[in-house]
Design a protein around this motif. Structure first.
Motif, PDB file in Angstrom:
ATOM      1  N   LEU A   1       9.695  67.012 108.545  1.00  0.00           N
ATOM      2  CA  LEU A   1      10.710  68.639 108.877  1.00  0.00           C
ATOM      3  C   LEU A   1      11.770  68.063 108.828  1.00  0.00           C
ATOM      4  O   LEU A   1      12.360  69.754 107.816  1.00  0.00           O
ATOM      5  N   SER A   2      12.651  67.303 108.834  1.00  0.00           N
ATOM      6  CA  SER A   2      14.235  67.414 108.306  1.00  0.00           C
ATOM      7  C   SER A   2      14.589  68.423 109.210  1.00  0.00           C
ATOM      8  O   SER A   2      14.618  67.868 110.911  1.00  0.00           O
ATOM      9  N   LYS A   3      15.463  69.058 108.901  1.00  0.00           N
ATOM     10  CA  LYS A   3      15.954  70.420 109.948  1.00  0.00           C
ATOM     11  C   LYS A   3      15.112  71.405 110.049  1.00  0.00           C
ATOM     12  O   LYS A   3      15.894  72.210 110.358  1.00  0.00           O
ATOM     13  N   ARG A   4      14.143  71.463 108.851  1.00  0.00           N
ATOM     14  CA  ARG A   4      12.918  72.581 109.235  1.00  0.00           C
ATOM     15  C   ARG A   4      12.531  72.425 110.578  1.00  0.00           C
ATOM     16  O   ARG A   4      12.531  71.406 111.236  1.00  0.00           O
ATOM     17  N   ALA A   5      11.525  74.173 111.380  1.00  0.00           N
ATOM     18  CA  ALA A   5      11.542  73.991 112.891  1.00  0.00           C
ATOM     19  C   ALA A   5       9.504  73.515 112.204  1.00  0.00           C
ATOM     20  O   ALA A   5       9.297  72.960 113.337  1.00  0.00           O
ATOM     21  N   GLN A   6       9.169  73.898 110.719  1.00  0.00           N
ATOM     22  CA  GLN A   6       7.900  73.527 111.262  1.00  0.00           C
ATOM     23  C   GLN A   6       7.464  73.244 109.437  1.00  0.00           C
ATOM     24  O   GLN A   6       8.255  73.970 108.603  1.00  0.00           O
ATOM     25  N   LEU A   7       6.446  72.673 109.060  1.00  0.00           N
ATOM     26  CA  LEU A   7       5.804  73.154 107.603  1.00  0.00           C
ATOM     27  C   LEU A   7       5.562  73.993 107.088  1.00  0.00           C
ATOM     28  O   LEU A   7       5.076  74.672 108.239  1.00  0.00           O
ATOM     29  N   SER A   8       4.949  73.914 106.001  1.00  0.00           N
ATOM     30  CA  SER A   8       4.601  75.307 105.612  1.00  0.00           C
ATOM     31  C   SER A   8       3.121  74.257 105.164  1.00  0.00           C
ATOM     32  O   SER A   8       2.679  73.470 105.522  1.00  0.00           O
ATOM     33  N   ARG A   9       2.106  75.367 105.213  1.00  0.00           N
ATOM     34  CA  ARG A   9       0.595  75.008 105.163  1.00  0.00           C
ATOM     35  C   ARG A   9       0.302  74.114 104.082  1.00  0.00           C
ATOM     36  O   ARG A   9      -0.438  73.243 104.162  1.00  0.00           O
ATOM     37  N   SER A  10       0.609  74.475 103.133  1.00  0.00           N
ATOM     38  CA  SER A  10       0.915  73.028 101.612  1.00  0.00           C
ATOM     39  C   SER A  10       1.088  71.689 102.461  1.00  0.00           C
ATOM     40  O   SER A  10       0.449  71.098 101.447  1.00  0.00           O
ATOM     41  N   GLU A  11       2.441  71.945 102.877  1.00  0.00           N
ATOM     42  CA  GLU A  11       2.334  70.953 103.011  1.00  0.00           C
ATOM     43  C   GLU A  11       1.803  70.043 104.232  1.00  0.00           C
ATOM     44  O   GLU A  11       2.634  68.590 104.009  1.00  0.00           O
ATOM     45  N   ILE A  12       1.514  70.865 105.319  1.00  0.00           N
ATOM     46  CA  ILE A  12       0.583  70.063 105.755  1.00  0.00           C
ATOM     47  C   ILE A  12      -0.266  69.619 105.231  1.00  0.00           C
ATOM     48  O   ILE A  12      -0.962  68.512 105.638  1.00  0.00           O
ATOM     49  N   ARG A  13      -1.177  69.953 104.543  1.00  0.00           N
ATOM     50  CA  ARG A  13      -1.997  69.386 103.607  1.00  0.00           C
ATOM     51  C   ARG A  13      -2.183  68.936 102.644  1.00  0.00           C
ATOM     52  O   ARG A  13      -2.874  66.874 102.937  1.00  0.00           O
ATOM     53  N   THR A  14      -0.681  68.423 101.960  1.00  0.00           N
ATOM     54  CA  THR A  14      -0.748  67.387 101.296  1.00  0.00           C
ATOM     55  C   THR A  14      -0.156  66.037 101.371  1.00  0.00           C
ATOM     56  O   THR A  14      -0.930  65.023 102.228  1.00  0.00           O
ATOM     57  N   SER A  15       0.621  66.195 103.215  1.00  0.00           N
ATOM     58  CA  SER A  15       0.654  65.196 104.032  1.00  0.00           C
ATOM     59  C   SER A  15      -0.249  64.644 104.687  1.00  0.00           C
ATOM     60  O   SER A  15      -0.514  63.364 104.633  1.00  0.00           O
ATOM     61  N   GLN A  16      -1.726  65.556 104.699  1.00  0.00           N
ATOM     62  CA  GLN A  16      -2.441  64.934 105.233  1.00  0.00           C
ATOM     63  C   GLN A  16      -3.484  64.297 104.579  1.00  0.00           C
ATOM     64  O   GLN A  16      -3.761  63.018 105.153  1.00  0.00           O
ATOM     65  N   SER A  17      -3.505  65.006 103.330  1.00  0.00           N
ATOM     66  CA  SER A  17      -4.326  64.066 102.780  1.00  0.00           C
ATOM     67  C   SER A  17      -3.780  62.380 101.682  1.00  0.00           C
ATOM     68  O   SER A  17      -4.130  61.246 101.239  1.00  0.00           O
ATOM     69  N   ILE A  18      -2.069  62.710 101.656  1.00  0.00           N
ATOM     70  CA  ILE A  18      -1.960  61.320 101.798  1.00  0.00           C
ATOM     71  C   ILE A  18      -1.980  60.737 102.071  1.00  0.00           C
ATOM     72  O   ILE A  18      -1.560  58.580 102.428  1.00  0.00           O
ATOM     73  N   ALA A  19      -1.160  61.083 103.551  1.00  0.00           N
ATOM     74  CA  ALA A  19      -1.651  59.739 104.827  1.00  0.00           C
ATOM     75  C   ALA A  19      -2.770  59.212 104.726  1.00  0.00           C
ATOM     76  O   ALA A  19      -3.944  57.702 105.518  1.00  0.00           O
TER      77      ALA A  19
END
Length: 366
Positions: free
Chosen positions: A291-309
């Protein structure tokens, strides 16, 4: 008084028929009895051999049980272990032991020979693997194997030997080899050369405050030793760093480990979000978005993060395999700090020999 015999009276005589032979039935009975005795002797000898083996704590005693072999050595079965032994046995003649003879002869090196050991070489390596697997004290091992405690200390000899022999095997894979064995689930990250993660082992707290500050890990809230471990996408261990103090950061351990020199712009590494190393590697970094200083992640960022995880978790599974050794789940005493680097590194490298693929579906890729 003398009795005179009439010359006409024949003297009594006993008749003998020297042509008469034993009855065939008697011979058959004798032969059968001898055969039965031989079978009984053979059976008793086998029982003595079995009792002798069962009374000894050695590899042969457990060779028929895959469960026992797995429990004591972490190898899948006896045949698997013996296959590994055949690979390293030719090099065992170069083993150098440091024993009490060193003091007597004033030499640093004592060649390995049958006269200096109670155990066979195969049982010594069984003792070495048994030690980290169960994490027992050396005195306990001496009782189990019925050997002197000084013989148990040869664990360090085998740790150094395997550290040298396995370390001489070039486990780093070239790009083409990694791609040849790339599992289908990595197709979206086909440039991944290695998945990296650090791992820590808790150690005894030193008395020195300076040493405490160097080995204290804020992440573990304990004094620790730290390593960097890397696997290829298909699960093979391809990099193990040396031991570092627990206070070192992931970024610094990556710099000091020497792995940066193995990377080039055509590759990519996959790491956890705690590895902020983009500025110190010459290649792409696959890392979950944070997140850094953002309130939430975008959908594409969430999908990318989940796939990497989901893909990065495989390095954690390899580390879990290493830490199945009970010695690594306890607090490492300072008394073995001189050999813990070799023992842990050997345990990591043995993963490539002890186990099957991380995922059964990858069997054709490994």
């Amino acid at each position: 008084m003398q009795i005179d015999h009439d010359d006409d009276d024949p003297l009594p005589c006993h008749e003998h028929d020297y042509c008469v032979s034993n009855e065939p039935a008697a011979l058959d009975l004798s032969l059968n009895e001898n055969e039965e005795l031989r079978e009984e002797i053979s059976r008793l000898r086998k029982q003595i051999e079995d009792l002798t083996v069962r009374s000894k704590f050695c590899l042969e005693r457990f060779s028929a049980s895959d469960d026992d072999i797995r429990f004591f050595t972490r190898f899948a079965n006896h045949a698997h272990l013996m296959g590994f032994w055949k690979q390293i046995e030719p090099a065992t003649h170069i083993i150098i032991r440091v024993t009490s003879a060193r003091t007597v002869e004033k030499t640093d090196q004592v060649p390995h020979s049958a006269s200096t050991t109670v155990l066979q070489a195969i049982d010594e390596i069984f003792l070495f693997m048994y030690y980290p697997s169960l994490g027992l004290m050396q005195k306990d091992l001496a009782h189990r194997f019925r050997i002197h405690r000084s013989t148990v200390s040869r664990i360090n000899t085998w740790a150094n030997f395997l550290y040298t022999v396995l370390g001489a095997v070039y486990v780093w894979l070239d790009v083409d080899t990694v791609k040849t064995h790339l599992p289908d689930v990595f197709q979206d990250y086909a440039d991944t050369q290695i998945i990296l993660d650090s791992t820590e082992l808790r150690c005894q707290t030193p008395n020195s405050l300076l040493l405490q500050s160097e080995v204290f890990s804020t992440y573990k809230s304990h004094c620790t030793f730290k390593w960097l471990l890397g696997i290829a996408p298909h699960g093979a261990v391809t990099f193990v760093s040396s031991l570092y103090q627990g206070a070192i950061s992931d970024k610094e351990i990556l710099k000091q480990s020497g792995i940066v020199a193995l990377l080039d712009p055509s590759m990519a590494i996959m790491v956890d979000k705690g590895f902020l190393v983009e500025d110190c590697v010459p290649c792409k970094v696959h890392i979950p978005t944070f997140l850094s200083k953002r309130a939430q992640l975008s959908r594409s960022e969430i999908r990318t993060s989940q796939s990497i995880a989901r893909l990065r978790v495989h390095v954690e599974r390899v580390i879990r395999r290493v830490k199945e050794h009970k010695i690594f789940s306890t607090v490492i005493p300072l008394s073995i700090t001189g050999s813990i680097n070799q023992i842990f590194t050997v345990a990591c490298l043995l993963v490539n020999y002890q186990n099957g693929p991380l995922v059964k579906a990858w069997a054709n890729n490994g």
